[in-house]
Design a protein around this motif. Structure first.
Motif, short mmCIF file in Angstrom:
data_model
loop_
_atom_site.label_atom_id
_atom_site.label_comp_id
_atom_site.label_asym_id
_atom_site.label_seq_id
_atom_site.Cartn_x
_atom_site.Cartn_y
_atom_site.Cartn_z
N LEU A 67 -8.31 26.45 -17.57
CA LEU A 67 -8.96 26.13 -18.84
C LEU A 67 -9.75 24.83 -18.80
O LEU A 67 -10.88 24.77 -19.31
N GLU A 68 -9.22 23.78 -18.20
CA GLU A 68 -9.93 22.50 -18.15
C GLU A 68 -11.27 22.64 -17.44
O GLU A 68 -12.29 22.12 -17.91
N ALA A 69 -11.30 23.35 -16.33
CA ALA A 69 -12.56 23.55 -15.60
C ALA A 69 -13.52 24.41 -16.42
O ALA A 69 -14.73 24.16 -16.43
N HIS A 70 -12.99 25.41 -17.12
CA HIS A 70 -13.83 26.26 -17.97
C HIS A 70 -14.46 25.45 -19.09
O HIS A 70 -15.66 25.58 -19.37
N VAL A 71 -13.68 24.59 -19.73
CA VAL A 71 -14.20 23.74 -20.82
C VAL A 71 -15.28 22.79 -20.29
O VAL A 71 -16.30 22.57 -20.95
N ALA A 72 -15.09 22.23 -19.12
CA ALA A 72 -16.11 21.36 -18.52
C ALA A 72 -17.40 22.15 -18.27
O ALA A 72 -18.51 21.66 -18.50
N TRP A 73 -17.26 23.41 -17.83
CA TRP A 73 -18.42 24.29 -17.62
C TRP A 73 -19.11 24.57 -18.95
O TRP A 73 -20.34 24.53 -19.03
N LEU A 74 -18.34 24.84 -19.99
CA LEU A 74 -18.91 25.04 -21.33
C LEU A 74 -19.71 23.81 -21.76
O LEU A 74 -20.85 23.93 -22.23
N ASP A 75 -19.11 22.63 -21.60
CA ASP A 75 -19.77 21.39 -21.99
C ASP A 75 -21.11 21.23 -21.28
O ASP A 75 -22.11 20.81 -21.90
N GLU A 76 -21.15 21.57 -20.01
CA GLU A 76 -22.39 21.48 -19.23
C GLU A 76 -23.46 22.40 -19.80
O GLU A 76 -24.63 22.03 -19.91
N GLN A 77 -23.07 23.60 -20.21
CA GLN A 77 -24.04 24.55 -20.76
C GLN A 77 -24.52 24.11 -22.15
O GLN A 77 -25.69 24.32 -22.49
N TYR A 78 -23.64 23.49 -22.92
CA TYR A 78 -24.08 22.93 -24.21
C TYR A 78 -25.09 21.81 -23.99
O TYR A 78 -26.10 21.73 -24.70
N GLU A 79 -24.84 20.96 -23.01
CA GLU A 79 -25.77 19.85 -22.72
C GLU A 79 -27.14 20.38 -22.32
O GLU A 79 -28.16 19.77 -22.64
N LYS A 80 -27.18 21.50 -21.63
CA LYS A 80 -28.44 22.11 -21.19
C LYS A 80 -29.14 22.88 -22.31
O LYS A 80 -30.27 23.33 -22.15
N GLY A 81 -28.44 23.09 -23.43
CA GLY A 81 -29.03 23.82 -24.55
C GLY A 81 -28.89 25.33 -24.43
O GLY A 81 -29.50 26.07 -25.21
N THR A 82 -28.10 25.80 -23.48
CA THR A 82 -27.94 27.23 -23.27
C THR A 82 -26.93 27.84 -24.24
O THR A 82 -27.13 28.96 -24.71
N PHE A 83 -25.85 27.13 -24.54
CA PHE A 83 -24.83 27.65 -25.44
C PHE A 83 -25.01 27.05 -26.83
O PHE A 83 -25.26 25.85 -26.98
N LEU A 84 -24.86 27.90 -27.85
CA LEU A 84 -25.01 27.48 -29.25
C LEU A 84 -23.68 27.44 -29.98
O LEU A 84 -23.51 26.66 -30.91
N ALA A 85 -22.74 28.30 -29.59
CA ALA A 85 -21.42 28.35 -30.23
C ALA A 85 -20.48 29.08 -29.27
O ALA A 85 -20.91 29.91 -28.48
N SER A 86 -19.19 28.75 -29.38
CA SER A 86 -18.19 29.44 -28.55
C SER A 86 -16.82 29.25 -29.16
O SER A 86 -16.60 28.35 -29.97
N GLY A 87 -15.89 30.12 -28.76
CA GLY A 87 -14.52 29.98 -29.23
C GLY A 87 -13.65 31.12 -28.77
O GLY A 87 -14.13 32.12 -28.23
N ARG A 88 -12.35 30.96 -29.01
CA ARG A 88 -11.37 31.96 -28.65
C ARG A 88 -11.41 33.12 -29.63
O ARG A 88 -11.67 32.93 -30.82
#
Length: 98
Positions: free
Chosen positions: A19-40
């Motif tokens: 999970l920690e590595a997945h969340v870091a990956w999510l954060d990277e995609q948010y910084e790039k502007g690729t992800f707009l929303a996410s959740g369980r």
């Protein structure tokens, strides 16, 4: 625009181990502007991500880099759609029907 639906393919303890590595990956995609929303999802059997990219091939490449995928704990279902109506905050992603 894309809806990325994750479905866990392993027990939650295996998911939580990555999970920690997945969340870091999510954060990277948010910084790039690729992800707009996410959740369980509820119940917790996966998750959902709202994403933007130039094409489906780029999204497919991206999801392959998710640590969850590398660890074999989830599968992705990718749905592409044209956002013809949006909230004002997402107006720049709106598409005009052709």
């Amino acid at each position: 625009m894309f809806v990325l639906e994750l479905t866990y393919t392993a027990p939650l303890d295996a998911v939580d181990a990555v999970l920690e590595a997945h969340v870091a990956w999510l954060d990277e995609q948010y910084e790039k502007g690729t992800f707009l929303a996410s959740g369980r999802k509820n119940p917790r059997d996966g998750g959902v991500i709202l994403a933007v990219a130039e094409d489906r091939a780029r999204i497919e490449e991206l999801v392959a880099t998710d640590p969850f995928v590398g660890a074999g704990v989830c599968a992705y279902r990718v749905t592409e759609f044209a956002a013809t109506k949006t909230a004002p905050e997402l107006e720049r992603y709106r598409e005009t029907p052709g």
